[in-house]
Motif scaffolding. Structure first.
Motif, PDB file in Angstrom:
ATOM      1  N   THR A 156      -9.365  -5.235  -6.940  1.00  0.00           N
ATOM      2  CA  THR A 156      -8.032  -5.043  -6.370  1.00  0.00           C
ATOM      3  C   THR A 156      -7.411  -3.734  -6.829  1.00  0.00           C
ATOM      4  N   TYR A 210      -6.493  -7.291   1.160  1.00  0.00           N
ATOM      5  CA  TYR A 210      -5.184  -7.951   1.173  1.00  0.00           C
ATOM      6  C   TYR A 210      -4.166  -7.084   1.913  1.00  0.00           C
ATOM      7  N   TYR A 211      -3.921  -5.869   1.440  1.00  0.00           N
ATOM      8  CA  TYR A 211      -3.001  -4.976   2.142  1.00  0.00           C
ATOM      9  C   TYR A 211      -3.723  -4.258   3.269  1.00  0.00           C
ATOM     10  N   ARG A 212      -3.100  -4.194   4.432  1.00  0.00           N
ATOM     11  CA  ARG A 212      -3.662  -3.419   5.528  1.00  0.00           C
ATOM     12  C   ARG A 212      -3.370  -1.942   5.284  1.00  0.00           C
ATOM     13  N   ILE A 213      -4.399  -1.109   5.424  1.00  0.00           N
ATOM     14  CA  ILE A 213      -4.220   0.309   5.158  1.00  0.00           C
ATOM     15  C   ILE A 213      -4.756   1.138   6.313  1.00  0.00           C
ATOM     16  N   THR A 263     -11.400  -8.511   4.458  1.00  0.00           N
ATOM     17  CA  THR A 263     -10.495  -7.492   3.924  1.00  0.00           C
ATOM     18  C   THR A 263      -9.393  -7.061   4.883  1.00  0.00           C
ATOM     19  N   ASN A 322      -9.576  -4.627   6.762  1.00  0.00           N
ATOM     20  CA  ASN A 322      -9.637  -3.173   6.858  1.00  0.00           C
ATOM     21  C   ASN A 322     -11.047  -2.739   7.249  1.00  0.00           C
ATOM     22  N   GLU A 347      -5.285   6.449   4.006  1.00  0.00           N
ATOM     23  CA  GLU A 347      -5.278   5.706   2.750  1.00  0.00           C
ATOM     24  C   GLU A 347      -6.685   5.289   2.339  1.00  0.00           C
TER      25      GLU A 347
END
Length: 301
Positions: free
Chosen positions: A81, A108-111, A141, A143, A115
């Motif tokens: 992470t 977890y976070y969309r990038i 993920t 992503n 990025e």
């Protein structure tokens, strides 16, 4: 360059998954090496890598490296992470003698693409002397690694030299093969497309089901390398039947149960995963046993 049949290994554990069973790693590795595989992908998804502590991941990698003893390549998955942990794991893998590292995309976070490139650039800037493989598994993920991202990173950091694509999207795999530099290596995590990916110019597979039944994966690879393409297609059909019977490797508890049925001790799974219930295990074993008869394999090694 990584190629051929790379096994996404499981991590042997105690019955309840509370501790890693390091003593079970050498015979497990011997089983795989004797079947003719080309490499081991350690601490990835199938290994429950993200459920292990950083210290456990270091010790597990060291144990697999000792057990492999140079007989096959060992790739350490170093995704985490936090970037700080990724860098620490890559440094350890390099010092331990791993043949390369795989790093899953941020999750977890969309990038965005900028990025994504920045994340891998920070790794490429620090490590120049170890092969780095991107790891694309968007179902977990959210992503994606696009051909453009892969190309940009490879052109800036030549040791970012390939990708393990577990998208399950054949069109995307083809784009990664066709729209990246010729010296960029693409390996698929999509078993049903293994032979097709080889024919299209891919370099191999990284497979969870292959940890249970490596035989037909190895036969596909050897047939392809020998130019026996019709034979490779026939082995692929048998491989696909086995992979489907194993749920395409989506269930780690099933993979571990099936290895135990083959006589390879790998123990249980770690919370939040749960071992198969007795009735569930019986149904799966009957289903897989039927497929084994069809393709001409036996349970016991």
């Amino acid at each position: 360059m990584l190629e051929g049949v790379v096994i996404a290994v499981v991590t042997p554990m105690s019955k309840n998954g509370g501790r890693v069973d390091f003593e079970a790693i050498p015979p497990y590795v011997d089983f795989l090496v004797e079947k003719g595989v080309n490499g081991l992908f350690v601490n990835g998804t199938t290994s429950e890598g993200l459920l292990l502590s950083i210290d456990e991941r270091r010790r597990v990698l060291e144990a697999f490296l000792r057990a492999a003893s140079g007989r096959v390549k060992v790739i350490a998955h170093c995704g985490a992470t936090r970037l700080k942990e990724v860098l620490a794991l890559v440094e350890h893998a390099q010092k331990s003698g791993a043949d390369g590292v795989g790093i899953v995309t941020p999750f977890y976070y969309r990038i965005g693409e900028k990025e994504m490139e920045n994340f891998y650039a920070k790794i490429g800037e620090k490590f120049h002397d170890i092969p780095i493989y991107l790891y694309n598994i968007p179902s977990l993920t959210n992503n994606w690694i696009t051909p453009q991202i892969a190309t940009n990173l490879h052109e800036k950091y030549s040791n970012i030299m390939g990708v393990k694509d577990s998208s399950g999207n054949f069109s995307h795999v083809l784009s990664l093969i066709n729209d990246t530099p010729d010296d960029f290596s693409v390996l698929t995590g999509y078993d049903r497309a293994f032979a097709s990916v080889l024919f299209a110019g891919g370099k191999g597979c990284v497979s969870g089901p292959a940890t249970v039944f490596p035989e037909f994966f190895v036969k596909v690879w050897k047939s392809f390398k020998a130019g026996k393409y019709s034979q490779a297609k026939e082995y692929q059909r048998k491989l696909t039947k086995l992979s489907l019977a194993l749920g395409d490797g989506a269930s780690i508890p099933l993979l571990k149960a099936a290895l135990e049925w083959r006589g390879v001790k790998v123990g249980g799974v770690r919370t939040p995963l749960l071992d198969l219930e007795e009735d569930e295990a019986r149904i799966y074993k009957e289903r897989i046993s039927k497929v084994l008869k069809e393709v001409g394999l036996k349970w016991k090694i």
